[in-house]
Write an enzyme that holds these catalytic residues in place. Structure first.
Site, short mmCIF file in Angstrom:
data_model
loop_
_atom_site.label_atom_id
_atom_site.label_comp_id
_atom_site.label_asym_id
_atom_site.label_seq_id
_atom_site.Cartn_x
_atom_site.Cartn_y
_atom_site.Cartn_z
N GLU A 171 -10.53 5.77 4.35
CA GLU A 171 -9.30 5.46 5.15
C GLU A 171 -9.75 6.15 6.63
O GLU A 171 -10.83 6.37 6.77
CB GLU A 171 -8.17 5.77 4.59
CG GLU A 171 -7.94 5.23 3.34
CD GLU A 171 -6.36 5.24 2.86
OE1 GLU A 171 -5.57 6.06 3.50
OE2 GLU A 171 -5.98 5.04 1.75
N ASP A 228 0.69 -1.34 -0.02
CA ASP A 228 0.04 -0.12 0.00
C ASP A 228 0.95 1.21 -0.06
O ASP A 228 2.03 1.29 0.27
CB ASP A 228 -1.04 0.07 1.30
CG ASP A 228 -1.98 1.03 1.14
OD1 ASP A 228 -2.20 1.79 0.04
OD2 ASP A 228 -2.64 1.22 2.28
#
Length: 311
Positions: A204, A12
């Site tokens: 997120e 990521d």
């Protein structure tokens, strides 16, 4: 080898930086774990230096680097990147095609969960339905984050169909009166009302909230519409279970639509009976904040895992 996976593993965005306070140790641990491509959009020079140093120090075997490089080059070769005929990447022209949208519509319908239902409320019937709530006519809210922009947005941020538009297409014989805030004319009344509440788009940690209760302003919309209809349908657009509390008691049907995406007509399909409700809860829907903070704390959830009614 066990899975027969021919591709490569990508980290990521700055994901490996959270493995260790020492950037060098982050690189070593990431490569040792089998990550082939590390997403370091800005500090790539430091990353390259750390990989070279790790190989020279014997902390990362050269064979592990060769394996990662081979996997990446193999995929690029399969895509035609070395053929001298452009990028070889799939054409984006098919994105948003009728075929893609048909699948997205089906997915939106199949994932909707009928949490509560009083007999005779759904499928929608009658000649007039009141429609309110911020999510009734907003593609951005339907999509949530990671849509066009990182944190998503509201309004017509991308082509698609809102839930309201889907309702009108499915049932042109019904007059759907729409007022987002539920401030209908004093004379407006109907057998059925629909309120579509929605979370603001997020992605997120930006979406972290200590309080998952339905905002007071949206609960007020439910109250306003409730006074004008015989039956009230609540549709919840959210990326997670929202604490409904006493609001649930004021509704005759409750539908968890999650984030249905651009094809809001999929939600309209189950509301109008064009498709059956088949969705089931993947986990319990909490009744209060304590169950959100600690799912193992016990107590009876609002709805248990696997719950989902059928008409």
């Amino acid at each position: 080898g066990e899975l027969g996976f021919p591709g490569f593993v990508v980290s990521d965005w700055y994901g490996i930086d959270q493995l260790d306070p020492d950037p060098y140790r982050c690189v070593v641990r990431a490569l040792d774990a089998g990550i082939d491509m590390v997403m370091v959009p800005f500090d790539f020079e430091r990353f390259i230096a750390d990989v070279v140093a790790a190989v020279e120090a014997g902390d990362v075997p050269p064979a592990r680097v060769d394996d990662a490089v081979l996997r990446i080059l193999t995929v690029k070769h399969v895509m035609g990147l070395f053929d001298g005929e452009g990028t070889g990447a799939p054409s984006p022209s098919g994105v948003g095609s009728p075929e893609h949208r048909a699948v997205a519509r089906e997915a939106a319908a199949a994932s909707a969960v009928l949490l509560e239902h009083r007999q005779g409320t759904l499928p929608l019937a009658g000649d007039r339905v009141l429609v309110a709530g911020p999510g009734a006519d907003d593609i951005g809210l339907q999509c949530g984050g990671w849509t066009i922009e990182w944190q998503g947005g509201t309004g017509p941020i991308t082509p698609g169909t809102t839930i309201l538009e889907g309702l009108r297409r499915n049932r042109p014989d019904i007059s759907f009166l729409h007022e987002a805030g539920g401030e209908f004319d004093e004379r407006a009344a109907a057998r059925t009302g629909i309120v579509v509440v929605a979370e603001a788009p997020y992605a997120e940690g930006i979406g972290d909230r200590a309080d998952l209760r339905l905002p007071a302003e949206q609960a007020a919309i439910i109250d306003r519409v409730r006074r004008r209809v015989d039956r009230l349908v609540l549709v919840v657009i959210s990326g997670r279970p929202i604490l409904l509390g006493e609001v649930a008691d004021r509704c005759d049907a409750i539908v968890a639509a999650w984030l249905p995406g651009t094809e809001g007509d999929g939600v309209a399909d189950v509301l109008t009976g064009r498709r059956p409700f088949t969705g089931r809860l993947p986990r319990p829907w909490p009744a209060d904040t304590s169950q959100v903070e600690d799912p193992a704390a016990g107590g009876t959830p609002a709805w248990p895992r696997g719950h989902g009614r059928a008409l």
